[in-house]
Design a protein around this motif. Structure first.
Motif, PDB file in Angstrom:
ATOM      1  N   CYS A  79       0.815  -1.212   0.000  1.00  0.00           N
ATOM      2  CA  CYS A  79       0.000   0.000   0.000  1.00  0.00           C
ATOM      3  C   CYS A  79       0.850   1.265   0.000  1.00  0.00           C
ATOM      4  O   CYS A  79       1.865   1.344   0.699  1.00  0.00           O
ATOM      5  CB  CYS A  79      -0.895   0.014   1.246  1.00  0.00           C
ATOM      6  N   TRP A  80       0.405   2.233  -0.785  1.00  0.00           N
ATOM      7  CA  TRP A  80       0.886   3.604  -0.689  1.00  0.00           C
ATOM      8  C   TRP A  80      -0.020   4.292   0.328  1.00  0.00           C
ATOM      9  O   TRP A  80      -1.154   4.674   0.005  1.00  0.00           O
ATOM     10  CB  TRP A  80       0.819   4.293  -2.051  1.00  0.00           C
ATOM     11  N   ALA A  81       0.467   4.423   1.557  1.00  0.00           N
ATOM     12  CA  ALA A  81      -0.332   4.931   2.671  1.00  0.00           C
ATOM     13  C   ALA A  81      -0.060   6.422   2.845  1.00  0.00           C
ATOM     14  O   ALA A  81       1.037   6.815   3.259  1.00  0.00           O
ATOM     15  CB  ALA A  81      -0.013   4.177   3.953  1.00  0.00           C
ATOM     16  N   PHE A  82      -1.059   7.256   2.556  1.00  0.00           N
ATOM     17  CA  PHE A  82      -0.895   8.701   2.516  1.00  0.00           C
ATOM     18  C   PHE A  82      -1.169   9.357   3.859  1.00  0.00           C
ATOM     19  O   PHE A  82      -2.245   9.183   4.441  1.00  0.00           O
ATOM     20  CB  PHE A  82      -1.836   9.315   1.477  1.00  0.00           C
ATOM     21  N   ALA A  87      -4.194   4.238   0.240  1.00  0.00           N
ATOM     22  CA  ALA A  87      -5.121   4.422   1.353  1.00  0.00           C
ATOM     23  C   ALA A  87      -4.701   5.636   2.162  1.00  0.00           C
ATOM     24  O   ALA A  87      -3.543   6.079   2.106  1.00  0.00           O
ATOM     25  CB  ALA A  87      -5.148   3.175   2.242  1.00  0.00           C
ATOM     26  N   ALA A  88      -5.638   6.168   2.916  1.00  0.00           N
ATOM     27  CA  ALA A  88      -5.332   7.247   3.854  1.00  0.00           C
ATOM     28  C   ALA A  88      -4.741   6.639   5.118  1.00  0.00           C
ATOM     29  O   ALA A  88      -5.252   5.640   5.642  1.00  0.00           O
ATOM     30  CB  ALA A  88      -6.587   8.041   4.183  1.00  0.00           C
ATOM     31  N   THR A 119       7.767   2.026 -13.103  1.00  0.00           N
ATOM     32  CA  THR A 119       7.553   2.920 -11.961  1.00  0.00           C
ATOM     33  C   THR A 119       6.725   4.140 -12.360  1.00  0.00           C
ATOM     34  O   THR A 119       5.875   4.604 -11.592  1.00  0.00           O
ATOM     35  CB  THR A 119       8.904   3.379 -11.384  1.00  0.00           C
ATOM     36  N   ALA A 120       6.970   4.679 -13.562  1.00  0.00           N
ATOM     37  CA  ALA A 120       6.268   5.899 -13.985  1.00  0.00           C
ATOM     38  C   ALA A 120       4.768   5.663 -14.037  1.00  0.00           C
ATOM     39  O   ALA A 120       3.976   6.503 -13.571  1.00  0.00           O
ATOM     40  CB  ALA A 120       6.793   6.355 -15.341  1.00  0.00           C
ATOM     41  N   GLY A 121       4.338   4.538 -14.590  1.00  0.00           N
ATOM     42  CA  GLY A 121       2.915   4.243 -14.653  1.00  0.00           C
ATOM     43  C   GLY A 121       2.307   4.044 -13.287  1.00  0.00           C
ATOM     44  O   GLY A 121       1.166   4.466 -13.029  1.00  0.00           O
ATOM     45  N   GLN A 122       3.064   3.413 -12.395  1.00  0.00           N
ATOM     46  CA  GLN A 122       2.552   3.211 -11.046  1.00  0.00           C
ATOM     47  C   GLN A 122       2.408   4.538 -10.309  1.00  0.00           C
ATOM     48  O   GLN A 122       1.413   4.766  -9.605  1.00  0.00           O
ATOM     49  CB  GLN A 122       3.464   2.263 -10.265  1.00  0.00           C
ATOM     50  N   LEU A 123       3.368   5.445 -10.474  1.00  0.00           N
ATOM     51  CA  LEU A 123       3.274   6.748  -9.815  1.00  0.00           C
ATOM     52  C   LEU A 123       2.090   7.556 -10.342  1.00  0.00           C
ATOM     53  O   LEU A 123       1.434   8.286  -9.585  1.00  0.00           O
ATOM     54  CB  LEU A 123       4.576   7.526  -9.998  1.00  0.00           C
ATOM     55  N   THR A 124       1.807   7.426 -11.625  1.00  0.00           N
ATOM     56  CA  THR A 124       0.627   8.099 -12.168  1.00  0.00           C
ATOM     57  C   THR A 124      -0.641   7.591 -11.485  1.00  0.00           C
ATOM     58  O   THR A 124      -1.512   8.376 -11.082  1.00  0.00           O
ATOM     59  CB  THR A 124       0.540   7.879 -13.685  1.00  0.00           C
ATOM     60  N   ALA A 125      -0.730   6.268 -11.326  1.00  0.00           N
ATOM     61  CA  ALA A 125      -1.889   5.685 -10.645  1.00  0.00           C
ATOM     62  C   ALA A 125      -1.949   6.122  -9.186  1.00  0.00           C
ATOM     63  O   ALA A 125      -3.040   6.364  -8.639  1.00  0.00           O
ATOM     64  CB  ALA A 125      -1.834   4.159 -10.751  1.00  0.00           C
ATOM     65  N   VAL A 126      -0.789   6.222  -8.544  1.00  0.00           N
ATOM     66  CA  VAL A 126      -0.731   6.658  -7.146  1.00  0.00           C
ATOM     67  C   VAL A 126      -1.315   8.054  -6.993  1.00  0.00           C
ATOM     68  O   VAL A 126      -2.112   8.324  -6.077  1.00  0.00           O
ATOM     69  CB  VAL A 126       0.721   6.603  -6.641  1.00  0.00           C
ATOM     70  N   HIS A 127      -0.952   8.958  -7.876  1.00  0.00           N
ATOM     71  CA  HIS A 127      -1.443  10.330  -7.746  1.00  0.00           C
ATOM     72  C   HIS A 127      -2.917  10.446  -8.119  1.00  0.00           C
ATOM     73  O   HIS A 127      -3.637  11.286  -7.540  1.00  0.00           O
ATOM     74  CB  HIS A 127      -0.577  11.269  -8.574  1.00  0.00           C
ATOM     75  N   GLY A 172      -8.828  12.798  -1.772  1.00  0.00           N
ATOM     76  CA  GLY A 172      -8.912  14.171  -1.293  1.00  0.00           C
ATOM     77  C   GLY A 172      -7.676  14.636  -0.550  1.00  0.00           C
ATOM     78  O   GLY A 172      -7.759  15.534   0.302  1.00  0.00           O
ATOM     79  N   ILE A 173      -6.532  14.059  -0.874  1.00  0.00           N
ATOM     80  CA  ILE A 173      -5.270  14.385  -0.198  1.00  0.00           C
ATOM     81  C   ILE A 173      -4.433  15.249  -1.127  1.00  0.00           C
ATOM     82  O   ILE A 173      -4.324  14.949  -2.316  1.00  0.00           O
ATOM     83  CB  ILE A 173      -4.529  13.089   0.184  1.00  0.00           C
TER      84      ILE A 173
END
Length: 367
Positions: free
Chosen positions: A219-222, A293-294, A331-339, A346-347
């Motif tokens: 998880c990318w936990a924000f 996720a938040a 990685t570039a495609g994954q970062l696009t999905a992350v953002h 809403g972060i």
């Protein structure tokens, strides 16, 4: 003749200009410059040269009347055939007279060596490199963890310190014999000193096939400021995202796996997990799921029951976090999905800033 006060003379005494100049010259050091260049996988460009057994970053001695930045640009042109200016410093290293085992005949007085950021080069820039007829035999991009094998100890320490400073984004660092005077968490844990986790698998948005079951769920936990939670192994500095391996108690539900593993590894509480996509292992064909996720909160650190590791927890921008892994072009495609997911949650997008190490008692709204 004018007189100039000596910096170390007692009050009331002075030196002539000639005496003062001679005094300062007696304490003079060499001046050197080098440039840290990476490719899009985060590997570092090093040069194999014909005059020493170890490799070097591009760079060399600063010529008379030349600034270190001008010297760096000149060396890039002479050694790589590249015309560019350098404007961002990463490190200034004080190299002591006794640190190089230089021959006595050299009368090495010590050196002040500047390290500049040469940026991240794409394939076109790399293909444009033109080596000189002498001195530089070849260049290659290598994993940061390989630098101590290929460079002298001081050069490797300096290169790794400069690379960590670039990731940390706090500005240039001061070094002594390659080691930072004020170590960050990346320096203290020797991050990048061990091989980075490597997954060179294509990025695929959306759900994964139901079979075979996922191998991992991460998880990318924000945090509220748009940075993400990264866990560092205190022994090796190896980075991981929160998450882990499905267990029978999860009953085949990847979200249950994610919530359980985040709590076990980092005592992290997650809210509103969103599936981003997956990568698929080329041998096992099992998917590795990625969520966003938040990050709702963190409890006191404790050992992960599966590994016994008590992770060091940091907050980093997604781009900083990605540099701690070797995931290749996907990685570039994954970062696009992350953002995209961050915006749905809403972060806000995190500003470029230094990494933050999180203590046991953490109010996420204040970091």
């Amino acid at each position: 003749m004018t007189t100039t006060p000596s910096p170390d003379a007692p009050p009331g005494t002075s030196m002539t200009d000639e005496e003062y100049g001679a005094f300062r010259a007696s304490a003079a050091l060499w001046a050197g410059t080098s440039v840290l260049i990476t490719d899009r996988r985060g590997r570092v460009l090093i040069q194999h040269v014909d005059y020493r057994p170890t490799c070097l970053l591009p760079g060399g001695a600063v010529d008379a009347g030349e600034s270190p930045a001008q010297g760096a640009a000149r060396e890039l042109h002479e050694e790589l055939g590249v015309t560019m200016t350098v404007t961002r410093g990463l490190a200034v290293d004080w190299v002591s007279a006794d640190s190089l085992n230089a021959p006595a005949s050299m009368h090495f007085p010590g050196e002040i060596l500047h390290v500049y950021d040469g940026g991240t080069w794409d394939n076109e820039q790399i293909a444009a490199i033109q080596l000189p007829a002498r001195e530089v035999q070849s260049v290659e991009f290598v994993e940061p963890a390989q630098l101590p094998e290929l460079m002298s100890p001081g050069d490797a320490r300096r290169a790794l310190s400069a690379l960590r400073a670039r990731i940390n984004a706090a500005g240039p660092v001061l070094l002594e014999n390659g080691a930072p005077l004020a170590p960050t968490v990346l320096d203290r844990l020797a991050v990048l000193g061990h091989p980075r986790p490597t997954y060179h698998f294509p990025w695929q948005a959306g759900p994964a096939p139901h079979t075979p079951p996922p191998a991992q769920v991460w998880c990318w936990a924000f945090a509220p400021d748009g940075r993400v939670l990264v866990l560092l192994d205190p022994e090796t500095g190896t980075a991981v995202l929160p998450g882990g391996t499905p267990e029978p108690e999860d009953h085949g539900d990847p979200v249950s796996t994610l919530l359980r593993e985040a709590n076990e590894e980092a005592t992290a509480r997650l809210e509103r997990p969103l599936l981003l996509g997956h990568v698929t292992c080329s041998t096992s064909r099992r998917p590795y799921l990625r969520y966003a996720a938040a990050l709702a909160g963190l409890g006191p650190r404790r050992p992960d029951p599966a590994t016994g590791i008590t992770h060091t927890r940091i907050l980093a921008t997604p781009e900083q976090a990605a540099q701690l892994f070797d995931w290749g072009p996907p990685t570039a495609g994954q970062l696009t999905a992350v953002h995209h997911a961050r915006a749905r949650l809403g972060i806000p997008r995190a500003a470029r800033q230094p990494l933050t190490e999180l203590p046991d008692a953490t109010d996420l709204t204040t970091v």
